[in-house]
Design a protein around this motif. Structure first.
Motif, PDB file in Angstrom:
ATOM      1  N   THR A  38      32.828  67.814  65.952  1.00 55.28           N
ATOM      2  CA  THR A  38      32.462  66.409  66.136  1.00 55.28           C
ATOM      3  C   THR A  38      31.482  66.284  67.289  1.00 55.28           C
ATOM      4  N   CYS A  39      30.785  65.144  67.315  1.00 52.56           N
ATOM      5  CA  CYS A  39      29.772  64.888  68.352  1.00 52.56           C
ATOM      6  C   CYS A  39      30.463  64.741  69.703  1.00 52.56           C
ATOM      7  N   ILE A  40      29.852  65.310  70.759  1.00 53.60           N
ATOM      8  CA  ILE A  40      30.451  65.249  72.085  1.00 53.60           C
ATOM      9  C   ILE A  40      30.342  63.856  72.683  1.00 53.60           C
ATOM     10  N   ASP A  41      29.537  62.958  72.072  1.00 54.26           N
ATOM     11  CA  ASP A  41      29.366  61.623  72.618  1.00 54.26           C
ATOM     12  C   ASP A  41      30.088  60.563  71.772  1.00 54.26           C
ATOM     13  N   CYS A  42      29.750  60.482  70.475  1.00 49.98           N
ATOM     14  CA  CYS A  42      30.295  59.411  69.641  1.00 49.98           C
ATOM     15  C   CYS A  42      31.484  59.855  68.797  1.00 49.98           C
ATOM     16  N   GLY A  43      31.768  61.152  68.725  1.00 46.97           N
ATOM     17  CA  GLY A  43      32.896  61.642  67.947  1.00 46.97           C
ATOM     18  C   GLY A  43      32.647  61.707  66.457  1.00 46.97           C
ATOM     19  N   CYS A  44      31.429  61.492  66.008  1.00 50.95           N
ATOM     20  CA  CYS A  44      31.087  61.543  64.586  1.00 50.95           C
ATOM     21  C   CYS A  44      31.166  62.981  64.084  1.00 50.95           C
ATOM     22  N   PRO A  45      31.685  63.209  62.858  1.00 51.97           N
ATOM     23  CA  PRO A  45      31.703  64.569  62.312  1.00 51.97           C
ATOM     24  C   PRO A  45      30.287  65.150  62.241  1.00 51.97           C
ATOM     25  N   LEU A  46      30.205  66.455  62.463  1.00 51.17           N
ATOM     26  CA  LEU A  46      28.915  67.138  62.478  1.00 51.17           C
ATOM     27  C   LEU A  46      28.819  68.119  61.323  1.00 51.17           C
ATOM     28  N   ILE A  47      27.582  68.426  60.942  1.00 51.49           N
ATOM     29  CA  ILE A  47      27.291  69.419  59.914  1.00 51.49           C
ATOM     30  C   ILE A  47      26.507  70.536  60.582  1.00 51.49           C
ATOM     31  N   ALA A  48      27.001  71.756  60.522  1.00 47.10           N
ATOM     32  CA  ALA A  48      26.326  72.892  61.137  1.00 47.10           C
ATOM     33  C   ALA A  48      25.213  73.385  60.211  1.00 47.10           C
ATOM     34  N   LYS A  49      24.019  73.490  60.769  1.00 51.78           N
ATOM     35  CA  LYS A  49      22.867  74.000  60.017  1.00 51.78           C
ATOM     36  C   LYS A  49      22.392  75.275  60.700  1.00 51.78           C
ATOM     37  N   ASN A  50      23.112  76.355  60.405  1.00 50.81           N
ATOM     38  CA  ASN A  50      22.769  77.631  61.026  1.00 50.81           C
ATOM     39  C   ASN A  50      22.288  78.648  59.989  1.00 50.81           C
ATOM     40  N   GLY A  51      21.566  78.153  59.018  1.00 50.20           N
ATOM     41  CA  GLY A  51      20.961  79.025  58.015  1.00 50.20           C
ATOM     42  C   GLY A  51      19.518  78.611  57.790  1.00 50.20           C
ATOM     43  N   GLY A  52      18.719  79.445  57.218  1.00 49.41           N
ATOM     44  CA  GLY A  52      17.319  79.125  56.941  1.00 49.41           C
ATOM     45  C   GLY A  52      16.416  79.471  58.120  1.00 49.41           C
ATOM     46  N   THR A  53      15.179  78.925  58.071  1.00 49.36           N
ATOM     47  CA  THR A  53      14.172  79.270  59.070  1.00 49.36           C
ATOM     48  C   THR A  53      14.195  78.348  60.277  1.00 49.36           C
ATOM     49  N   VAL A  54      14.764  77.157  60.139  1.00 50.34           N
ATOM     50  CA  VAL A  54      14.811  76.208  61.249  1.00 50.34           C
ATOM     51  C   VAL A  54      15.842  76.688  62.263  1.00 50.34           C
TER      52      VAL A  54
END
Length: 451
Positions: A38-54
């Motif tokens: 979750t976000c360290i500020d608003c607590g919103c769920p997060l999506i990890a984007k640790n694949g691809g070129t970005v």
């Protein structure tokens, strides 16, 4: 909070809160929603984007994200990463002393984050050799005076790390980048406990530094007094040197004016020399023209003699024709007379042409005589110019002699004067050899001025 630079706009989120409320870096998270962060500020769920070129980063889940409620900033993430690095490494450069401190690599037995201490919650609580050290991480705000006062009253060892100059140059903040910056970041003690190894080392360092400063102050005071003792004499000698220097500059200015005047004269003489050369060349051309005219005049005289002989021959023929006319008959006489008259008219025309040409040649000869007189005048001018050239050489020799003597007198002086003025002007314990050189220079200048 500091104003955002253009580089910060592209920074992406790299830290999230795990399901057990721990800090989870993107490199350690599962891809997609499986990261359960979750976000360290608003607590919103997060999506990890640790694949691809970005670059690997977190993104808010659009299903739950409310932009108005989230104030995430890269500075907040930098603050958290700094605490993560120190907690993981259990090591930090600790300043020894508060006056020009030295730094010592310190290993911690234990490190705790956000542990309450009385009414305050320091960023990091670490222990080294059984001594507690509080660590504050400053990114956008440093500790205020109230917090510092409380730390001092509690006799806590508290050091502050300044990360305000960190440059957000990558798309995401990496732990290695934060670790490298911390190794060189400014550190300062907010408070130091009077007891313990840190307080003891700080006291020793500051005492030694103050002792060295006191020794330096005493040495400077002694030097100041010695300088003040010799300053009146130096000022007097400096004034004398400046006076003599002013006199020398006046003489140099006079020599420069003399040289400038001689240069002007030399320029005029060079112009006269060029004019003289031009006149000489013109005189040579006129002499050649004079010879040509003399030759032409001789030819005219010869031609004039020839015309006179022709005229006399014509007179003789006319007399002969008159006698012949009396001897022939009237018919033949008339015919012969007509022929003779035609011959006579032709001869008269030829003679008239020759006389006109002779008259023209006489006029040209008179013009040539006038030019010869002009050449005589030019010759006199050339003699005058020759006298001027002799005078020019005399002036040049005199100017070169004056210039050589002036250069001999003044060439070494500016460098020596500047050197001695710089040494005498510093007034910081001038050595004896400087004073001796100034005296020697003054005597030398006096002898030169007398000469």
């Amino acid at each position: 909070m500091t104003a955002e630079s253009p580089k910060k706009v592209s920074v992406k989120m790299a830290i999230g809160l795990s399901s057990d409320n721990g800090l989870l870096h993107i490199d350690d998270a599962k891809n997609g929603k499986a990261c359960k962060a979750t976000c360290i500020d608003c607590g919103c769920p997060l999506i990890a984007k640790n694949g691809g070129t970005v670059a690997h980063h977190y993104a808010h889940d659009s299903e739950f994200y409310k932009p108005d409620e989230c104030n995430w900033q890269p500075e907040t993430e930098l603050h958290l990463m700094a605490k993560m690095v120190i907690a993981a490494d259990k090591n930090l450069r600790i300043p020894i002393g508060t006056i020009e401190p030295k730094f010592k690599e310190t290993d911690f037995e234990s490190v705790e984050l956000e542990k309450r201490l009385d009414s305050r919650i320091p960023d990091i609580t670490a222990y080294a050799s059984g001594e507690r050290i509080l660590i504050e991480v400053a990114v956008t705000h440093k500790c205020d005076s109230t917090k510092i006062s409380e730390m001092k009253r509690a006799n806590n060892n508290c050091v502050e790390i300044d990360l305000s100059e960190f440059i957000f140059s990558e798309q995401t903040i990496t732990l290695d980048a934060v670790r490298n910056f911390i190794s060189e970041a400014p550190l300062a003690w907010l408070s130091i406990s009077p007891v313990g190894e840190i307080g003891h080392l700080t006291y020793q360092h500051n005492s030694e530094h103050q002792r060295l400063l006191a020794i330096s102050v005493r040495k400077l005071e002694i030097e100041r007094r010695s300088v003040e003792a010799i300053m009146p004499n130096l000022r007097q000698k400096l004034n004398d040197v400046q006076t003599k220097n002013a006199n020398l500059e006046t003489k140099i200015a006079q020599q420069k004016r003399t040289i400038a005047s001689n240069k002007s004269r030399l320029t005029r003489l060079q112009a006269l020399e060029k004019e003289e050369q031009r006149l000489i060349e013109k005189n040579n051309a006129l002499e050649r023209e004079w010879l040509r005219l003399e030759e032409k005049a001789q030819n005219l005289l010869n031609k004039e003699s020839y015309v006179r002989g022709q005229q006399e021959e014509l007179y003789r023929k006319e007399n002969s024709l008159s006698l012949e006319i009396n001897r022939i008959s009237d018919d033949k006489a008339s015919q012969r007379i007509g022929q003779r008259e035609e011959e006579l008219r032709a001869l008269e025309k030829t003679l008239a042409c020759d006389l006109d040409k002779l008259k023209s040649d006489r006029e040209n000869f008179e013009s040539m005589v006038e030019e010869r007189a002009a050449l005589k005048l030019k010759s006199m001018e050339a003699k005058i110019l020759n006298d001027a050239q002799t005078r020019r050489r005399s002036i040049i020799d005199s100017a070169n002699t004056s210039r050589k003597r002036a250069l001999e007198l003044i060439s070494p002086l500016p460098t020596l004067l500047k050197k001695q003025f710089a040494l005498a002007g510093s007034f910081a314990k001038p050595p004896h050899h400087v004073i001796n050189e100034i005296n020697e220079m003054i005597e030398q200048l006096s002898r030169r001025l007398e000469n």
